[in-house]
Scaffold this motif. Structure first.
Motif, PDB file in Angstrom:
ATOM      1  N   GLU A 104      16.303  -5.065  -0.240  1.00  0.00           N
ATOM      2  CA  GLU A 104      16.140  -3.623  -0.129  1.00  0.00           C
ATOM      3  C   GLU A 104      14.697  -3.198  -0.424  1.00  0.00           C
ATOM      4  N   TYR A 105      14.018  -2.724   0.589  1.00  0.00           N
ATOM      5  CA  TYR A 105      12.680  -2.156   0.431  1.00  0.00           C
ATOM      6  C   TYR A 105      12.837  -0.840  -0.318  1.00  0.00           C
ATOM      7  N   HIS A 106      11.996  -0.600  -1.346  1.00  0.00           N
ATOM      8  CA  HIS A 106      12.148   0.630  -2.129  1.00  0.00           C
ATOM      9  C   HIS A 106      10.821   1.069  -2.726  1.00  0.00           C
ATOM     10  N   TYR A 107      10.725   2.375  -2.976  1.00  0.00           N
ATOM     11  CA  TYR A 107       9.496   2.981  -3.471  1.00  0.00           C
ATOM     12  C   TYR A 107       9.469   3.046  -4.993  1.00  0.00           C
ATOM     13  N   HIS A 108       8.320   2.656  -5.567  1.00  0.00           N
ATOM     14  CA  HIS A 108       8.068   2.856  -6.997  1.00  0.00           C
ATOM     15  C   HIS A 108       7.118   4.029  -7.227  1.00  0.00           C
ATOM     16  N   GLY A 109       6.364   4.389  -6.218  1.00  0.00           N
ATOM     17  CA  GLY A 109       5.445   5.517  -6.288  1.00  0.00           C
ATOM     18  C   GLY A 109       5.458   6.256  -4.967  1.00  0.00           C
ATOM     19  N   VAL A 110       4.602   7.248  -4.855  1.00  0.00           N
ATOM     20  CA  VAL A 110       4.546   8.075  -3.652  1.00  0.00           C
ATOM     21  C   VAL A 110       4.029   7.255  -2.469  1.00  0.00           C
ATOM     22  N   PRO A 111       4.758   7.200  -1.346  1.00  0.00           N
ATOM     23  CA  PRO A 111       4.301   6.459  -0.162  1.00  0.00           C
ATOM     24  C   PRO A 111       3.372   7.323   0.698  1.00  0.00           C
ATOM     25  N   PRO A 112       2.088   6.958   0.799  1.00  0.00           N
ATOM     26  CA  PRO A 112       1.145   7.779   1.572  1.00  0.00           C
ATOM     27  C   PRO A 112       1.583   8.018   3.017  1.00  0.00           C
ATOM     28  N   ALA A 113       2.162   7.017   3.659  1.00  0.00           N
ATOM     29  CA  ALA A 113       2.556   7.164   5.061  1.00  0.00           C
ATOM     30  C   ALA A 113       3.636   8.219   5.229  1.00  0.00           C
ATOM     31  N   LEU A 114       4.528   8.330   4.256  1.00  0.00           N
ATOM     32  CA  LEU A 114       5.615   9.303   4.360  1.00  0.00           C
ATOM     33  C   LEU A 114       5.112  10.722   4.154  1.00  0.00           C
ATOM     34  N   VAL A 115       4.306  10.938   3.111  1.00  0.00           N
ATOM     35  CA  VAL A 115       3.858  12.303   2.823  1.00  0.00           C
ATOM     36  C   VAL A 115       2.840  12.788   3.858  1.00  0.00           C
ATOM     37  N   ASP A 137       0.808  -1.213   0.000  1.00  0.00           N
ATOM     38  CA  ASP A 137       0.000   0.000   0.000  1.00  0.00           C
ATOM     39  C   ASP A 137       0.844   1.267   0.000  1.00  0.00           C
ATOM     40  N   GLN A 138       2.142   1.129   0.224  1.00  0.00           N
ATOM     41  CA  GLN A 138       3.043   2.278   0.181  1.00  0.00           C
ATOM     42  C   GLN A 138       3.738   2.404  -1.181  1.00  0.00           C
ATOM     43  N   ASN A 139       3.201   1.676  -2.163  1.00  0.00           N
ATOM     44  CA  ASN A 139       3.761   1.695  -3.525  1.00  0.00           C
ATOM     45  C   ASN A 139       5.221   1.257  -3.531  1.00  0.00           C
ATOM     46  N   ALA A 140       5.493   0.231  -2.749  1.00  0.00           N
ATOM     47  CA  ALA A 140       6.858  -0.257  -2.595  1.00  0.00           C
ATOM     48  C   ALA A 140       6.875  -1.782  -2.614  1.00  0.00           C
ATOM     49  N   HIS A 141       8.058  -2.325  -2.879  1.00  0.00           N
ATOM     50  CA  HIS A 141       8.287  -3.752  -2.683  1.00  0.00           C
ATOM     51  C   HIS A 141       9.764  -3.969  -2.392  1.00  0.00           C
TER      52      HIS A 141
END
Length: 249
Positions: free
Chosen positions: A142-153, A132-136
């Motif tokens: 290594e956990y990494h973002y492919h899109g904007v992570p809602p929890a971070l913003v 759900d954070q647009n990551a895998h």
């Protein structure tokens, strides 16, 4: 800046650790012409379950120790990159993938680039097991973002969400930053066929002036060049304009 990092580490830490059983660590220092980041690459928020059906890797701590230009200079040539940069919580920003359509693979995709159809992380999110954070998670854990992570913003006190590998800042401002990419019309002329639907990076085309961002999802704001994370493709810069680009692995 120190207040921002204190907020991220303390205000969101308790909930994230309880839900994800991870321990985020990051330290950012600024020296002469450099911003140095030391982190373990673990997020400060809850994640999805890994491994999962689309992603066979488990999250592991990393050794992040990089220094980026703190006074970056913009060049004239856009350089393509696979790893865009580092988020303010120390997690890699990697919108691109190494996966391509492969009719001979049981999963329908592999790292064989011969088809020419490169999966986009967001467009193929279920096939690649994004959370759900647009990551895998990558092969090294290594956990990494492919899109904007809602929890971070949602927890940040600033629009700043990271730094690109050339040192320029990456901001998220919602729909005020508009990319200049769009889906192509019609259908793909080779396998996998079908309509251009955003599953592959080749489904999109850049149209200068379509939005208010350039081909690297950047713009000059108040005299300062910055990149933007966006809710629409390409989500993060897929290329960088800086004259010095630091390798992030």
């Amino acid at each position: 800046m120190k207040r921002l990092f204190l907020f991220i580490l303390l205000a969101t830490g308790a909930t994230a650790l309880a839900a994800a059983a991870l321990s985020n660590r990051i330290n950012v220092t600024e020296e002469t012409a450099q911003r140095c980041i030391q982190a373990n690459g673990l997020p400060d928020h809850a994640t999805g379950d890994f491994p999962n059906a689309g992603n066979p890797h488990g999250i592991q701590a990393q050794q992040v120790n990089i220094c980026l230009p703190s006074l970056p200079e913009k060049g004239d040539t856009a350089q393509p990159v696979r790893v865009t940069g580092i988020a303010v919580n120390g997690v890699q920003i990697r919108p691109g993938t190494a996966d391509y359509f492969d009719a001979d693979s049981a999963r329908g995709h592999s790292r064989n680039p011969s088809s020419g159809w490169n999966l986009d992380g967001i467009g193929a999110r279920e096939a690649l097991g994004l959370d759900d954070q647009n990551a895998h998670v990558g092969p090294r854990g290594e956990y990494h973002y492919h899109g904007v992570p809602p929890a971070l913003v949602s927890t940040s006190e600033s629009t700043l969400i990271g730094w690109a590998a050339d040192g320029f800042e990456i901001h998220y401002t919602g729909d005020t930053a508009r990319p200049s990419y769009r889906l192509k019309s019609g259908e793909r002329q080779t396998e996998p066929g079908g309509a251009y639907d955003g599953t592959y990076n080749e489904d999109f085309e850049y149209i200068r002036g379509l939005g208010n961002l350039d081909e690297c999802n950047g713009a000059t704001v108040n005299g300062q060049y910055v990149y933007f994370a966006t809710d629409a493709y390409p989500f993060y810069p897929r290329c960088l304009f800086g004259t010095e680009i630091v390798a992030i692995r």
